[in-house]
Design an enzyme around this catalytic site. Structure first.
Site, PDB file in Angstrom:
ATOM      1  N   GLU A 372     -22.103  72.091  61.006  1.00 39.86           N
ATOM      2  CA  GLU A 372     -21.303  71.032  60.416  1.00 39.86           C
ATOM      3  C   GLU A 372     -22.166  69.938  59.795  1.00 39.86           C
ATOM      4  O   GLU A 372     -21.834  69.397  58.753  1.00 39.86           O
ATOM      5  CB  GLU A 372     -20.372  70.433  61.469  1.00 39.86           C
ATOM      6  CG  GLU A 372     -19.371  69.435  60.936  1.00 39.86           C
ATOM      7  CD  GLU A 372     -18.277  70.081  60.096  1.00 39.86           C
ATOM      8  OE1 GLU A 372     -17.408  69.343  59.602  1.00 39.86           O
ATOM      9  OE2 GLU A 372     -18.274  71.317  59.937  1.00 39.86           O
ATOM     10  N   GLU A 393     -16.315  77.049  52.709  1.00 41.72           N
ATOM     11  CA  GLU A 393     -16.925  76.488  51.498  1.00 41.72           C
ATOM     12  C   GLU A 393     -18.069  77.335  50.927  1.00 41.72           C
ATOM     13  O   GLU A 393     -18.194  77.482  49.708  1.00 41.72           O
ATOM     14  CB  GLU A 393     -17.399  75.057  51.764  1.00 41.72           C
ATOM     15  CG  GLU A 393     -16.295  74.023  51.773  1.00 41.72           C
ATOM     16  CD  GLU A 393     -15.446  74.054  53.037  1.00 41.72           C
ATOM     17  OE1 GLU A 393     -14.333  73.490  53.037  1.00 41.72           O
ATOM     18  OE2 GLU A 393     -15.913  74.652  54.042  1.00 41.72           O
ATOM     19  N   THR A 476      -7.763  72.985  46.919  1.00 47.92           N
ATOM     20  CA  THR A 476      -8.841  72.839  47.887  1.00 47.92           C
ATOM     21  C   THR A 476      -8.572  73.641  49.151  1.00 47.92           C
ATOM     22  O   THR A 476      -9.470  73.841  49.964  1.00 47.92           O
ATOM     23  CB  THR A 476      -9.055  71.347  48.238  1.00 47.92           C
ATOM     24  OG1 THR A 476     -10.313  71.184  48.891  1.00 47.92           O
ATOM     25  CG2 THR A 476      -7.934  70.831  49.136  1.00 47.92           C
TER      26      THR A 476
END
Length: 580
Positions: A372, A393, A476
């Site tokens: 993260e 992502e 998104t």
């Protein structure tokens, strides 16, 4: 006539040439066959991943929101997203089938129209938002509203996915009901929406007035699409009003902070970057321009993009900086930043996208997954944010870059991601998040975006048949919205890769800031030209145009700081050792 030995030599050379040519042809043909076979194999591997997660959700968690794969139970996370203290949780709440909503477009991408129809009809008959639940406006918008709007479009396009007569716009009715419940959040002196609302009662008394840049700047795609579909302009108008107000709060450097007060219209956190709290704001500016065709969105994005390159970028990395001064604040990689190379593909900055993507992938390889938060200046993990919650992502940017380049290396990256997910996160009850990437200790949570995005982008990497002859923008949260001429006057005048989003052939292409090599002191004009660029006297360019390197000697002197650039672990020049 040729002499006897010359004739023999000539024939020998011809035979040898034909043999070599035949061999080369066969090798090339075998290579193509191998790649096609490998793509089919990896596609099926992702398909199995999706259904392992999906089937376990239906078995152990449905109709609740998300699966807890270790305990094979559920969590009603729609009312828990971002609510770390788990306050104001609803009573007698059986969930809103969040993961099912998130899976709708993925089922279509995988070609399972039968299950798509079954899910659509169940939601049509059973889903209700008239619940006493405090929810995150941003998360509910991108996950639920976006999922419903996208699924409605997929259910009513020309593909005949549903049995005729069974679907009567029920998902759009649900989406409109949810959109109406959102509108109360925008009733503020600034037009900026509250971050939290109660679906049944609206904004509660003494509700926090703090929100994020993403939270009020990433609503335009879903709410704009809802307005286009219903003919009710209120949803798009509210989202656009908030976006304009947010943009008006930018600093003279064209930078925005991370958190702000929606009543006072003042910044709370001035440090900003391209990661958590801000990321989708940039994404929605360019995608809103593509989807709706407004020049206003392009103008905002262009200015914001140049500011990011000027104040955040160092080599392939992007640090954080104070919006008021541009001075660096935090030198860190966050997993949410990995969306950025995919965004750069949309504006044609392929080289810049590739260099950042390679750095992210090397961090993935180092830890097995993408942590993260990683502190670049100290080259260590953040002490408390060592987790990996199955984020999409890196897979997303890998998919975009493969679409733009067709470089098979990106399929190798995708294969590595798939293998890591199966090795470290797959359990009997689904796929579990990782609590600590140093020990691979698991956490009992399968986030809905694993099915909405991670599996979808990995599948599309190896099978993009869903996109053939289609023109989609992904939100998104990975929900596809079609680029329709009826939604805007004309298509955007920007470079978009073939087989991703088409543009009119007779329109001029706008060069992006990175492809024009914009200097820190210059700005991009509406016509796409830049002021004369003069590098500083200390500037020594890197030896290679792509900024790659195998040793320190191939790196030059940075033009903005006059510091020596050094070679990173991934083989790119940057300010790695001199960060302070």
């Amino acid at each position: 006539m040729l002499p006897r030995e010359s004739t023999f030599g000539f024939r020998t050379r011809v035979h040898l040439f034909l043999l070599i040519s035949f061999t080369i042809f066969n090798l090339a043909h075998c290579e193509l066959d191998f790649r096609a076979t490998k793509k089919r194999y990896m596609r099926e591997k992702v398909r199995k991943m999706f259904y392992h997660a999906y089937d376990n959700y239906l078995t152990h968690a449905f109709p609740h929101d998300e699966l807890k794969p270790l305990s094979k139970t559920f969590t009603d996370s729609l009312s828990e997203l971002g609510n770390l203290k788990l306050e104001h949780l609803p009573q007698n709440y059986n969930g809103s089938a969040l993961t099912l909503i998130e899976s709708l477009s993925s089922l279509v991408v995988l070609g399972n129209n039968t299950e798509f129809e079954r899910a659509v009809l169940w939601l049509s008959e059973n889903l209700s938002f008239d619940v006493d639940a405090r929810i995150s406006l941003f998360e509910c918008n991108i996950r639920v509203l976006g999922g419903l709007v996208s699924a409605h479009i997929l259910a009513t396009d020309s593909s005949n996915r549903l049995v005729q007569g069974k679907y009567k716009n029920q998902l759009l009715t649900l989406a409109e009901d949810l959109g109406q419940r959102f509108l109360c959040a925008f009733d503020t002196p600034t037009g900026l929406p509250y971050a939290w609302i109660n679906l049944k009662y609206g904004v509660m008394e003494n509700e926090t007035t703090e929100t994020s840049t993403s939270g009020c700047g990433s609503l335009i795609l879903e709410m704009g699409a809802l307005s286009r579909l219903t003919g009710d302009p209120r949803y798009e108008a509210a989202a656009l009003c908030a976006l304009r107000k947010l943009w008006s709060m930018r600093s003279p450097l064209d930078l925005l902070g991370t958190t702000l007060d929606v009543v006072k219209g003042e910044w709370i956190e001035y440090s900003s970057g391209i990661g958590a709290g801000v990321d989708s704001f940039y994404e929605y500016l360019i995608k809103a321009h593509i989807l709706f065709g407004r020049e206003e969105y392009w103008d905002m994005f262009c200015s914001a993009y140049v500011a990011v390159q000027k104040y955040f970028r160092h080599g392939p990395w992007y640090h954080e900086a104070d919006m008021r001064t541009g001075k660096a604040t935090y030198w860190q990689l966050t997993s949410l930043q990995a969306f950025w190379p995919g965004l750069q593909v949309l504006v044609g900055d392929i080289l810049a996208a590739n260099s950042s993507h390679r750095e992210f992938f090397h961090v993935w390889e180092r830890f097995g997954v993408l942590p993260e938060r990683y502190l670049l200046d100290r080259e260590i993990l953040h002490p408390t944010e060592k987790y990996y919650p199955l984020r999409p992502e890196l897979a997303e940017s890998t998919f975009y870059l493969y679409q733009a380049t067709k470089d098979p290396w990106y399929m190798e990256v995708g294969e590595s991601i798939i293998n890591s997910l199966n090795l470290y996160t797959k359990v009997e009850g689904g796929f579990a998040s990782i609590k600590d990437v140093t020990t691979m200790q698991l956490e009992d949570h399968q986030h809905s975006f694993f099915l909405a995005e991670t599996c979808k982008y990995l599948y599309l990497l190896f099978d993009d048949s869903f996109l053939v002859d289609q023109n989609y923008i992904f939100t998104t949260e990975g929900h596809p919205l079609p680029v329709l001429s009826a939604w805007h006057e004309r298509l955007p005048e920007i470079f978009i890769p073939r087989n991703w989003n088409s543009v009119k052939r007779n329109q001029a292409k706008r060069a992006s800031s990175m492809s024009l090599q914009v200097c820190p002191a210059s700005t991009l004009s509406r016509g796409g030209s830049i002021a004369h660029c003069v590098e500083s006297a200390c500037h020594v360019p890197d030896a290679r145009a792509d900024h790659g390197c195998t040793s320190e000697e191939e790196c030059g002197i940075d033009s903005t700081s006059c510091r020596q650039r050094t070679c990173s672990i991934a083989g790119y020049c940057g300010l790695w050792l001199l960060i302070s």
